[in-house]
Scaffold this motif. Structure first.
Motif, mmCIF file in Angstrom:
data_model
loop_
_atom_site.group_PDB
_atom_site.id
_atom_site.type_symbol
_atom_site.label_atom_id
_atom_site.label_comp_id
_atom_site.label_asym_id
_atom_site.label_seq_id
_atom_site.Cartn_x
_atom_site.Cartn_y
_atom_site.Cartn_z
ATOM 1 N N TYR A 29 -1.821 81.288 -20.790
ATOM 2 C CA TYR A 29 -1.645 80.188 -21.740
ATOM 3 C C TYR A 29 -2.828 79.241 -21.814
ATOM 4 O O TYR A 29 -2.867 78.371 -22.687
ATOM 5 N N GLY A 30 -3.763 79.357 -20.883
ATOM 6 C CA GLY A 30 -4.889 78.443 -20.910
ATOM 7 C C GLY A 30 -5.716 78.520 -19.649
ATOM 8 O O GLY A 30 -5.425 79.297 -18.737
ATOM 9 N N ALA A 31 -6.748 77.684 -19.609
ATOM 10 C CA ALA A 31 -7.663 77.675 -18.472
ATOM 11 C C ALA A 31 -7.946 76.241 -18.056
ATOM 12 O O ALA A 31 -7.835 75.310 -18.860
ATOM 13 N N ALA A 32 -8.320 76.094 -16.792
ATOM 14 C CA ALA A 32 -8.723 74.793 -16.266
ATOM 15 C C ALA A 32 -9.990 75.001 -15.451
ATOM 16 O O ALA A 32 -10.131 75.986 -14.737
ATOM 17 N N SER A 33 -10.899 74.050 -15.577
ATOM 18 C CA SER A 33 -12.160 74.111 -14.859
ATOM 19 C C SER A 33 -12.504 72.727 -14.333
ATOM 20 O O SER A 33 -12.241 71.724 -15.003
ATOM 21 N N SER A 34 -13.114 72.694 -13.160
ATOM 22 C CA SER A 34 -13.573 71.418 -12.618
ATOM 23 C C SER A 34 -14.936 71.028 -13.190
ATOM 24 O O SER A 34 -15.373 69.902 -13.013
ATOM 25 N N GLY A 35 -15.587 71.924 -13.890
ATOM 26 C CA GLY A 35 -16.913 71.657 -14.438
ATOM 27 C C GLY A 35 -16.874 70.921 -15.759
ATOM 28 O O GLY A 35 -15.869 70.929 -16.480
ATOM 29 N N ASP A 36 -17.970 70.261 -16.068
ATOM 30 C CA ASP A 36 -18.185 69.619 -17.375
ATOM 31 C C ASP A 36 -17.169 68.533 -17.715
ATOM 32 O O ASP A 36 -16.668 68.478 -18.841
ATOM 33 N N HIS A 37 -16.854 67.684 -16.740
ATOM 34 C CA HIS A 37 -15.952 66.556 -16.982
ATOM 35 C C HIS A 37 -16.695 65.244 -16.761
ATOM 36 O O HIS A 37 -17.624 65.168 -15.986
ATOM 37 N N PRO A 39 -15.309 61.475 -15.768
ATOM 38 C CA PRO A 39 -16.206 61.585 -14.629
ATOM 39 C C PRO A 39 -16.184 62.993 -14.044
ATOM 40 O O PRO A 39 -15.266 63.779 -14.273
ATOM 41 N N ASP A 40 -17.217 63.268 -13.258
ATOM 42 C CA ASP A 40 -17.415 64.583 -12.654
ATOM 43 C C ASP A 40 -16.218 64.976 -11.793
ATOM 44 O O ASP A 40 -15.668 64.149 -11.068
ATOM 45 N N GLN A 41 -15.791 66.237 -11.893
ATOM 46 C CA GLN A 41 -14.693 66.749 -11.068
ATOM 47 C C GLN A 41 -15.148 67.874 -10.137
ATOM 48 O O GLN A 41 -14.329 68.608 -9.602
ATOM 49 N N GLY A 42 -16.465 68.009 -9.957
ATOM 50 C CA GLY A 42 -16.960 68.960 -8.972
ATOM 51 C C GLY A 42 -16.399 68.606 -7.607
ATOM 52 O O GLY A 42 -16.051 67.451 -7.339
ATOM 53 N N MET A 43 -16.295 69.596 -6.750
ATOM 54 C CA MET A 43 -15.660 69.391 -5.448
ATOM 55 C C MET A 43 -16.497 69.968 -4.334
ATOM 56 O O MET A 43 -17.367 70.801 -4.579
ATOM 57 N N MET A 44 -16.233 69.518 -3.108
ATOM 58 C CA MET A 44 -16.822 70.177 -1.953
ATOM 59 C C MET A 44 -16.144 71.543 -1.910
ATOM 60 O O MET A 44 -14.968 71.659 -1.579
ATOM 61 N N ILE A 45 -16.869 72.552 -2.317
ATOM 62 C CA ILE A 45 -16.260 73.836 -2.641
ATOM 63 C C ILE A 45 -15.727 74.590 -1.425
ATOM 64 O O ILE A 45 -14.646 75.187 -1.501
ATOM 65 N N TYR A 46 -16.427 74.579 -0.317
ATOM 66 C CA TYR A 46 -15.941 75.344 0.841
ATOM 67 C C TYR A 46 -14.606 74.802 1.365
ATOM 68 O O TYR A 46 -13.649 75.570 1.522
ATOM 69 N N PRO A 47 -14.484 73.496 1.632
ATOM 70 C CA PRO A 47 -13.179 73.011 2.085
ATOM 71 C C PRO A 47 -12.101 73.124 1.009
ATOM 72 O O PRO A 47 -10.916 73.294 1.325
ATOM 73 N N SER A 48 -12.499 73.068 -0.261
ATOM 74 C CA SER A 48 -11.518 73.181 -1.339
ATOM 75 C C SER A 48 -10.925 74.582 -1.419
ATOM 76 O O SER A 48 -9.713 74.747 -1.578
ATOM 77 N N VAL A 49 -11.774 75.598 -1.312
ATOM 78 C CA VAL A 49 -11.275 76.974 -1.332
ATOM 79 C C VAL A 49 -10.364 77.198 -0.127
ATOM 80 O O VAL A 49 -9.287 77.792 -0.244
ATOM 81 N N ASP A 73 -12.700 65.836 -2.345
ATOM 82 C CA ASP A 73 -13.614 64.867 -2.944
ATOM 83 C C ASP A 73 -13.713 65.027 -4.458
ATOM 84 O O ASP A 73 -14.795 64.968 -5.044
ATOM 85 N N THR A 74 -12.571 65.229 -5.099
ATOM 86 C CA THR A 74 -12.508 65.374 -6.555
ATOM 87 C C THR A 74 -11.141 64.933 -7.047
ATOM 88 O O THR A 74 -10.205 64.773 -6.263
#
Length: 152
Positions: A29-37, A39-49, A73-74
């Protein structure tokens, strides 16, 4: 069925377990991304995964019927709800899709494994992000194996 992707942002200097990255999840039904927001929604990727894998393990094991995942951190957030044998994934109240919990877990595990294979070797030896992510990959894989054996 869901497609999931994890990535590290470039231009951050020496790799570390605190590197920023992004997550994309796409359902029927759709997609969600932390990119291109903003304010920024990038995250500390290793602890997030790692956190996402651990959260999905509780859903798969039936310990919880509802979880909210917010990356480290997002403000990027995904909501998971199990009902009648299916898990729905939504963000900001918008349904992205539904699937069996084990199918969602497999999609995330497959992407997280690929991410780990591509990126963990870049981290400094002894970085806690390596051992944490590898342990969470192993734990979710074990939970999926147990769940599959119960269903057989």
């Amino acid at each position: 069925m869901f497609e999931v992707e994890f990535s590290i942002r470039s231009g951050q200097g020496e790799p570390s377990g605190f590197d920023l990255g992004d997550m994309v999840i796409e359902g029927e039904y759709g997609a969600a991304s932390s990119g291109d927001h903003v304010p920024d929604q990038g995250m500390m990727i290793y602890p997030s995964v790692t956190l996402l894998l651990d959260s999905l393990k509780t859903l798969l094991a039936g310990e919880k019927k509802r979880i909210s995942f917010t990356g480290t951190d997002t403000s990027f957030r995904l909501d998971f709800k199990v009902d009648k044998g299916l898990v729905s994934v939504s963000t900001a109240g918008v349904l992205l899709g539904r699937s069996r919990p084990e199918d969602l877990s497999y999609a995330v595990l497959r992407s997280a494994t690929s991410f780990a294979d591509d990126s963990l070797s870049r981290l400094p030896a002894g970085d806690a992000a390596q051992s944490d992510l590898l342990a969470s990959l192993r734990d979710l894989h074990t939970a999926m194996t147990r769940e599959g054996q119960r269903r057989d």
